[in-house]
Design an enzyme around this catalytic site. Structure first.
Site, PDB file in Angstrom:
ATOM      1  N   TYR A   1      -4.223  -2.416  -9.981  1.00  0.00           N
ATOM      2  CA  TYR A   1      -4.049  -2.299  -8.527  1.00  0.00           C
ATOM      3  C   TYR A   1      -3.180  -3.446  -7.980  1.00  0.00           C
ATOM      4  O   TYR A   1      -2.257  -3.214  -7.196  1.00  0.00           O
ATOM      5  CB  TYR A   1      -5.423  -2.256  -7.841  1.00  0.00           C
TER       6      TYR A   1
ATOM      7  N   SER B   1       0.801  -1.236   0.000  1.00  0.00           N
ATOM      8  CA  SER B   1       0.000   0.000   0.000  1.00  0.00           C
ATOM      9  C   SER B   1       0.828   1.277   0.000  1.00  0.00           C
ATOM     10  O   SER B   1       0.260   2.362  -0.163  1.00  0.00           O
ATOM     11  CB  SER B   1      -0.940   0.016   1.199  1.00  0.00           C
TER      12      SER B   1
ATOM     13  N   VAL C   1       1.329  -3.594   3.857  1.00  0.00           N
ATOM     14  CA  VAL C   1       1.342  -4.864   4.579  1.00  0.00           C
ATOM     15  C   VAL C   1       2.605  -5.696   4.318  1.00  0.00           C
ATOM     16  O   VAL C   1       2.784  -6.745   4.916  1.00  0.00           O
ATOM     17  CB  VAL C   1       0.075  -5.729   4.337  1.00  0.00           C
TER      18      VAL C   1
ATOM     19  N   TYR D   1      -4.131   3.466   7.880  1.00  0.00           N
ATOM     20  CA  TYR D   1      -5.413   2.778   8.110  1.00  0.00           C
ATOM     21  C   TYR D   1      -6.098   3.373   9.342  1.00  0.00           C
ATOM     22  O   TYR D   1      -6.019   4.572   9.574  1.00  0.00           O
ATOM     23  CB  TYR D   1      -5.207   1.262   8.230  1.00  0.00           C
TER      24      TYR D   1
ATOM     25  N   LYS E   1       0.337   3.424  -2.976  1.00  0.00           N
ATOM     26  CA  LYS E   1      -0.829   4.308  -3.125  1.00  0.00           C
ATOM     27  C   LYS E   1      -0.427   5.787  -3.132  1.00  0.00           C
ATOM     28  O   LYS E   1      -1.111   6.626  -3.727  1.00  0.00           O
ATOM     29  CB  LYS E   1      -1.852   4.025  -2.003  1.00  0.00           C
TER      30      LYS E   1
HETATM   31  N1  GLN Z   1      -2.395  -6.053  -1.478  1.00  0.00           N
HETATM   32  C1  GLN Z   1      -3.009  -5.639  -0.264  1.00  0.00           C
HETATM   33  C2  GLN Z   1      -4.509  -5.597  -0.429  1.00  0.00           C
HETATM   34  O1  GLN Z   1      -4.967  -5.042  -1.389  1.00  0.00           O
HETATM   35  C3  GLN Z   1      -2.474  -4.302   0.134  1.00  0.00           C
HETATM   36  C4  GLN Z   1      -3.056  -3.842   1.398  1.00  0.00           C
HETATM   37  C5  GLN Z   1      -2.147  -3.002   2.203  1.00  0.00           C
HETATM   38  O2  GLN Z   1      -0.917  -2.940   2.073  1.00  0.00           O
HETATM   39  N2  GLN Z   1      -2.780  -2.392   3.145  1.00  0.00           N
HETATM   40  O3  GLN Z   1      -5.238  -6.110   0.375  1.00  0.00           O
END
Ligand code: GLN
Length: 304
Positions: free
Chosen positions: A188, A64, A258, A240, A67
Site C-alpha cells: 500500500y 490515493s 493527497v 472521501y 486506488k
Molecule cells: N498515503 C496517504 C495515506 O495513506 C494517502 C491518502 C490519500 O491520498 N488520501 O494516508
C-alpha cells in the site's frame, strides 16, 4: 469541442489563485516541500484527441489515485463476487483514514477507496501476484510510458504510517486480510508513492471512458460492467467525505489523492486529470476542484 482552448482558459483563470487557499499535505517531508504554486490539467478523448495546459508534465505523487488502478487489477483477477465479500461499496462519510467505522463494522471496509479498503485490495493483489510490480506494469501499459515509485515517499509513508498499520491490524484481526500486515502495508505504501504527471494519468484512466477497453491496445482491461462499477465507486466514494459535494457540484466520477491530483471520467467521452498540490479541509485539491467545476461549466459535460 476545442478542448485545448478550454484547458488554456481554465489555466489562465486558475493561475492568479495559486498560493491562496488550501494547504499542501504535510504528514511527510517529501509532500510538504512541494510548491503549492503549480497547476496542471490534461485530458484524452475516447477518439485519441489530447489536450494539456499548465504544469501538466510535472510528475507528482499520485497517492490515493492509485486506488483506482489497484482496484482494477484486483477486479481483473478476482473470481465472481469474492472481492466484494471483503470490501463494501458504500460511501463512508468519514475521513479516509478513520478507524471508528472499521471497528463497528467488524473489519469490513466501507469501500475500496478509503485507506482500509485499499489496504484490503492490496492484500488481494499480494495473493494474486506481485502487487507492486503488477501495478507499475499496468500503469506503464495504460499510460504508454514507464512510471516509477518515489523511494523517499515510500519510506516516509512507512515511517509515519501508524494509522494505516492500525487499520491493517484491525482487518487482520477480523480475518479480512490473508497476508502478513507488514507485507500488505508495504504494498500500500509503495502504491501511494508512485509518481506520474497529468498527461500520463489522463491517458491511464482511458479504459474507464471506453467501457473497460485499453486506451491503446483496444483489448479489455476489465469488462464494461466492471468499468461501470469503478466509475460508480469513484462518483460515490472517490473524494472521501466530499463525494456528495463533488457529485452535486461537478457530476463526474472522480478520484483524488493527497498529492493534489484528481482523476475524472466522462464515460464514452474522455478521461482527465487535474493537479494542484494545496488541499482543502477534506483532503481534495483546492484549485483542482475549482478547475473541474470550470471544466464542467464550460463544456456542459456531466454523467447526469
Ligand atoms: N498515503 C496517504 C495515506 O495513506 C494517502 C491518502 C490519500 O491520498 N488520501 O494516508
Amino acid at each position: 469541442m476545442d478542448f485545448q482552448s478550454i484547458l488554456d482558459e481554465i489555466n489562465e483563470e486558475i493561475r492568479p489563485h495559486l498560493g491562496s487557499g488550501g494547504k499542501v499535505a504535510s504528514y511527510i517531508p517529501a509532500l510538504a516541500r512541494v510548491s503549492p504554486l503549480q497547476f496542471g490539467m490534461a485530458l484524452r478523448t475516447c477518439d485519441g484527441q489530447e489536450a494539456a495546459s499548465g504544469d501538466s508534465t510535472v510528475a507528482f505523487s499520485i497517492q490515493s489515485m492509485s486506488k483506482v488502478f489497484s482496484l482494477t487489477l484486483a477486479m481483473q483477477r478476482s473470481k465472481g463476487n469474492e472481492l466484494w465479500e471483503r470490501i463494501g461499496r458504500e460511501p463512508s462519510g468519514s475521513p479516509f483514514n478513520s478507524l471508528v467505522q472499521l471497528e463497528s463494522e467488524r473489519g469490513i471496509p466501507r469501500n475500496p477507496f478509503i485507506n482500509a479498503g485499499a489496504i484490503a485490495v492490496a492484500d488481494r493483489l499480494i495473493s494474486q501476484g506481485d502487487a507492486k510490480a503488477d501495478l507499475l506494469v499496468l500503469l506503464a501499459s495504460l499510460s504508454g510510458e514507464a512510471v516509477a515509485i518515489d523511494p523517499e515517499v515510500a519510506q516516509s509513508e512507512a515511517d509515519t504510517g501508524f494509522r494505516n498499520t492500525a487499520l491493517a491490524n484491525f482487518m487482520k484481526g477480523f480475518g479480512t486480510l490473508d497476508n502478513e500486515v507488514a507485507e500488505v502495508v508495504d504494498a500500500y505504501f509503495h502504491q501511494c508513492a508512485i509518481r506520474m504527471n497529468c498527461v500520463q494519468v489522463a491517458r491511464a484512466a482511458g479504459y474507464l471512458c471506453r467501457d473497460g477497453m485499453h486506451p491503446y491496445a483496444g483489448t479489455p482491461v476489465i469488462t464494461g460492467k466492471q468499468a461501470r462499477r469503478v466509475n460508480a465507486l469513484m462518483l460515490t466514494c472517490g473524494t472521501y467525505d466530499a463525494a456528495g459535494e463533488f457529485a452535486f457540484g461537478i457530476g463526474l466520477p472522480c478520484k483524488s489523492g493527497v498529492g493534489g491530483g484528481i482523476v475524472a471520467v466522462v464515460p464514452d467521452t474522455l478521461s482527465l486529470c487535474v493537479w494542484s498540490p494545496a488541499l482543502d479541509k477534506t483532503g481534495n485539491s483546492h484549485l483542482g476542484t475549482r478547475a473541474l467545476e470550470l471544466f464542467v461549466a464550460k463544456t456542459g459535460l456531466s454523467v447526469f
